[in-house]
Motif scaffolding. Structure first.
Motif, PDB file in Angstrom:
ATOM      1  N   ASN A  87      -1.908  14.631  -5.969  1.00 54.27           N
ATOM      2  CA  ASN A  87      -2.989  13.665  -5.814  1.00 54.27           C
ATOM      3  C   ASN A  87      -3.195  12.789  -7.035  1.00 54.27           C
ATOM      4  O   ASN A  87      -3.771  11.699  -6.927  1.00 54.27           O
ATOM      5  CB  ASN A  87      -4.295  14.400  -5.479  1.00 54.27           C
ATOM      6  CG  ASN A  87      -4.232  15.091  -4.128  1.00 54.27           C
ATOM      7  OD1 ASN A  87      -3.593  14.581  -3.210  1.00 54.27           O
ATOM      8  ND2 ASN A  87      -4.871  16.237  -4.008  1.00 54.27           N
ATOM      9  N   ALA A 122      -1.151  -0.846 -10.185  1.00 50.86           N
ATOM     10  CA  ALA A 122      -1.091   0.383  -9.400  1.00 50.86           C
ATOM     11  C   ALA A 122      -1.003   0.083  -7.911  1.00 50.86           C
ATOM     12  O   ALA A 122      -1.625  -0.862  -7.411  1.00 50.86           O
ATOM     13  CB  ALA A 122      -2.315   1.238  -9.689  1.00 50.86           C
ATOM     14  N   PRO A 154      -0.340   9.099   0.207  1.00 49.72           N
ATOM     15  CA  PRO A 154      -0.286  10.104  -0.865  1.00 49.72           C
ATOM     16  C   PRO A 154       1.096  10.751  -0.954  1.00 49.72           C
ATOM     17  O   PRO A 154       1.850  10.794   0.026  1.00 49.72           O
ATOM     18  CB  PRO A 154      -1.347  11.124  -0.433  1.00 49.72           C
ATOM     19  CG  PRO A 154      -2.244  10.381   0.504  1.00 49.72           C
ATOM     20  CD  PRO A 154      -1.374   9.402   1.213  1.00 49.72           C
ATOM     21  N   THR A 158       3.144   2.611  -9.776  1.00 49.66           N
ATOM     22  CA  THR A 158       2.909   1.199 -10.048  1.00 49.66           C
ATOM     23  C   THR A 158       4.125   0.384  -9.665  1.00 49.66           C
ATOM     24  O   THR A 158       5.230   0.894  -9.497  1.00 49.66           O
ATOM     25  CB  THR A 158       2.591   0.937 -11.533  1.00 49.66           C
ATOM     26  OG1 THR A 158       3.736   1.280 -12.312  1.00 49.66           O
ATOM     27  CG2 THR A 158       1.393   1.749 -12.000  1.00 49.66           C
ATOM     28  N   ALA A 173       0.494   8.666 -10.404  1.00 56.14           N
ATOM     29  CA  ALA A 173       0.169   7.232 -10.469  1.00 56.14           C
ATOM     30  C   ALA A 173       1.430   6.415 -10.263  1.00 56.14           C
ATOM     31  O   ALA A 173       2.360   6.482 -11.063  1.00 56.14           O
ATOM     32  CB  ALA A 173      -0.467   6.889 -11.807  1.00 56.14           C
ATOM     33  N   THR A 230      -1.994   1.655  -4.359  1.00 49.28           N
ATOM     34  CA  THR A 230      -2.917   2.630  -3.784  1.00 49.28           C
ATOM     35  C   THR A 230      -3.004   2.378  -2.286  1.00 49.28           C
ATOM     36  O   THR A 230      -2.178   1.655  -1.712  1.00 49.28           O
ATOM     37  CB  THR A 230      -4.304   2.515  -4.429  1.00 49.28           C
ATOM     38  OG1 THR A 230      -4.870   1.242  -4.087  1.00 49.28           O
ATOM     39  CG2 THR A 230      -4.212   2.624  -5.953  1.00 49.28           C
ATOM     40  N   ASP A 231      -4.037   2.930  -1.650  1.00 48.60           N
ATOM     41  CA  ASP A 231      -4.243   2.646  -0.237  1.00 48.60           C
ATOM     42  C   ASP A 231      -4.990   1.340  -0.016  1.00 48.60           C
ATOM     43  O   ASP A 231      -5.239   0.942   1.124  1.00 48.60           O
ATOM     44  CB  ASP A 231      -4.983   3.798   0.451  1.00 48.60           C
ATOM     45  CG  ASP A 231      -6.328   4.106  -0.213  1.00 48.60           C
ATOM     46  OD1 ASP A 231      -6.678   3.429  -1.203  1.00 48.60           O
ATOM     47  OD2 ASP A 231      -7.023   5.030   0.256  1.00 48.60           O
ATOM     48  N   THR A 232      -5.363   0.653  -1.096  1.00 48.58           N
ATOM     49  CA  THR A 232      -5.948  -0.685  -1.018  1.00 48.58           C
ATOM     50  C   THR A 232      -4.851  -1.719  -1.217  1.00 48.58           C
ATOM     51  O   THR A 232      -4.111  -1.644  -2.197  1.00 48.58           O
ATOM     52  CB  THR A 232      -7.033  -0.877  -2.090  1.00 48.58           C
ATOM     53  OG1 THR A 232      -8.064   0.091  -1.898  1.00 48.58           O
ATOM     54  CG2 THR A 232      -7.629  -2.276  -2.018  1.00 48.58           C
ATOM     55  N   SER A 236       6.120   9.699  -0.650  1.00 47.32           N
ATOM     56  CA  SER A 236       5.079   8.725  -0.350  1.00 47.32           C
ATOM     57  C   SER A 236       5.750   7.547   0.335  1.00 47.32           C
ATOM     58  O   SER A 236       6.895   7.202   0.019  1.00 47.32           O
ATOM     59  CB  SER A 236       4.383   8.261  -1.633  1.00 47.32           C
ATOM     60  OG  SER A 236       3.518   7.170  -1.378  1.00 47.32           O
ATOM     61  N   THR A 293       0.864  -1.176   0.000  1.00 49.66           N
ATOM     62  CA  THR A 293       0.000   0.000   0.000  1.00 49.66           C
ATOM     63  C   THR A 293       0.901   1.227   0.000  1.00 49.66           C
ATOM     64  O   THR A 293       2.118   1.124   0.201  1.00 49.66           O
ATOM     65  CB  THR A 293      -0.903   0.044   1.250  1.00 49.66           C
ATOM     66  OG1 THR A 293      -0.073  -0.021   2.424  1.00 49.66           O
ATOM     67  CG2 THR A 293      -1.882  -1.118   1.261  1.00 49.66           C
TER      68      THR A 293
END
Length: 428
Positions: free
Chosen positions: A349, A377, A338, A354, A352, A379-381, A421, A335
């Motif tokens: 924001n 990608a 930002p 990956t 992207a 992300t926060d998931t 990040s 994960t």
């Protein structure tokens, strides 16, 4: 992960399926003269690709066997035009034994003319390969991953008569994995377990197995490849075999039918006074490290130029240790937070990020391999990047290194600042 922006690869991935895959490919396209600005431009188009199942390296795919279905391009034309298009997409193939960079092109037939009104959007109809495609031979049979490399559409404009115009699009890195054809795992007969797996003369053993033809089966004990004792049993309608035998002489393996045997530990009877020696082996940890975190991935600096830009790097490998001494599996996910500068309050924001995951066995005595997740990608998931499958009756575990290639696509405009990040590798 840190990036300094002075005065700023696309997250393109989709899960593979048996014969059909869909992914959004980001293309950098040079449009024909007279097209609306900007020219060139970045465009996204979703491609659905169908490939025959069970394709092996060395196969020849006949014409019409690979189908490409694109989504609308999002491109408009300033004037009413009559267009005739000949589309194609080039794929890079991935397979352990195919040379890196191997490419094949799926070129369609000339499509029917279409009249597009002013400020309208041309469309490209689905197409199939109009010529046979040869898949290069490989020393490693198995699934082949198809990655979109580039696309080209020859567009003839007949109204007004501007002549043949060519639109050429090249995929932004990294290439997007659209579809992986499946090679079914052969359901070969397998001896799975011995109960018990040790003993001396007169020991009764039950051997079990899977994928056998229904009906009678034979089980055999052997020593150094020479058969000793035999027994009989049956396989049910589902192919599950159960076979019993009595071990009368020394053996080191027992098998059902002609399958590879499971190890049998011979216990030699010894005259005298027995003195048992016991030891308890305790499970170790399932851990990912180092505990203090990994070194910063510094992507350097980049200068704002009004266009989306891409920078790449490599995630340092995290160490995975599975010392549990069982048959369990594990998953590693990533994960991220930002991209921020907490001091100035600036954020990116739309950046992207990956990963193209890697997983390597670092201890040659590890009883298990590790599987690599699909590129995509962060992300926060949580996104799976590596895993070890449960072993069933077999021992799992070992030591591994999990990392991968990093790609960051930046927006055309942002505050000139230093951003960071935090990417976190987690295990479960």
């Amino acid at each position: 992960m840190a990036l300094a922006v002075g005065a700023g690869v696309v997250g393109l991935a989709a899960p593979a399926s048996a014969v059909t895959g869909t992914a959004t490919a980001s293309m950098h396209c040079q449009l024909p003269p007279g097209s609306p600005s900007p020219n060139p431009r970045d465009m996204n188009s979703t491609y659905t690709v169908e490939v025959p199942d069970e394709v092996q390296p060395g196969d020849v795919l006949p014409a019409g066997s690979v189908k490409v279905t694109p989504s609308p391009t999002g491109v408009t034309v300033p004037l009413q035009l009559t267009l005739t298009m000949t589309p194609s997409v080039t794929f890079e193939l991935e397979n352990a034994g195919i040379p890196a960079g191997t490419k094949v092109t799926v070129t369609g037939a000339v499509q029917d003319p279409q009249t597009v009104p002013a400020n309208g959007e041309p469309s490209i109809a689905p197409w199939t390969n109009n010529a046979p495609i040869t898949i290069p031979a490989s020393a490693s049979p198995g699934a082949i991953k198809w990655l979109a490399d580039s696309s080209k559409t020859i567009t003839t404009i007949t109204n007004p008569p501007l002549g043949a115009q060519e639109t050429t699009c090249t995929a932004n890195a990294p290439k997007v994995a659209i579809v992986t054809n499946q090679i079914p795992v052969p359901t070969v007969p397998t001896t799975t377990k011995l109960t018990p797996n040790n003993g001396g003369p007169g020991t009764a053993v039950t051997a079990t197995g899977v994928n056998f033809a229904p009906g009678p089966v034979t089980c055999t004990a052997s020593l150094a490849g020479v058969d000793t004792d035999t027994g009989t049993g049956t396989a049910d309608a589902a192919g599950n075999a159960t076979c019993s035998l009595t071990v009368t002489t020394k053996a080191d393996s027992i098998r059902i039918g002609a399958t590879p045997g499971k190890a049998f530990v011979w216990v030699t009877p010894i005259e005298g006074v027995p003195h048992p020696v016991d030891i308890e082996v305790l499970p170790g940890a399932l851990a990912i490290g180092p505990a203090g975190g990994l070194p910063t991935l510094d992507l350097g600096s980049i200068t704002i130029n009004g266009k989306s830009q891409t920078v790449t790097g490599t995630f340092n490998a995290a160490a995975v240790q599975d010392f549990r001494g069982g048959s369990l599996g594990w998953d590693v996910t990533v994960t991220r937070t930002p991209f921020l500068n907490t001091a100035t309050g600036h954020a990116m924001n739309t950046a992207a990020l990956t990963i193209a995951p890697t997983c390597a066995v670092t201890n040659p005595d590890s009883p298990s391999p590790c599987a690599v997740g699909a590129a995509g990608a962060i992300t926060d998931t949580p996104k799976q990047v590596a895993s070890q499958a449960p072993g069933g009756e077999e021992l799992t575990g070992g030591e591994f290194a999990v990392g991968g290639g990093a790609s960051l696509k930046l927006p055309p405009f942002m505050f000139a600042d230093a951003y960071q990040s935090v990417v976190t590798f987690s295990m479960a």
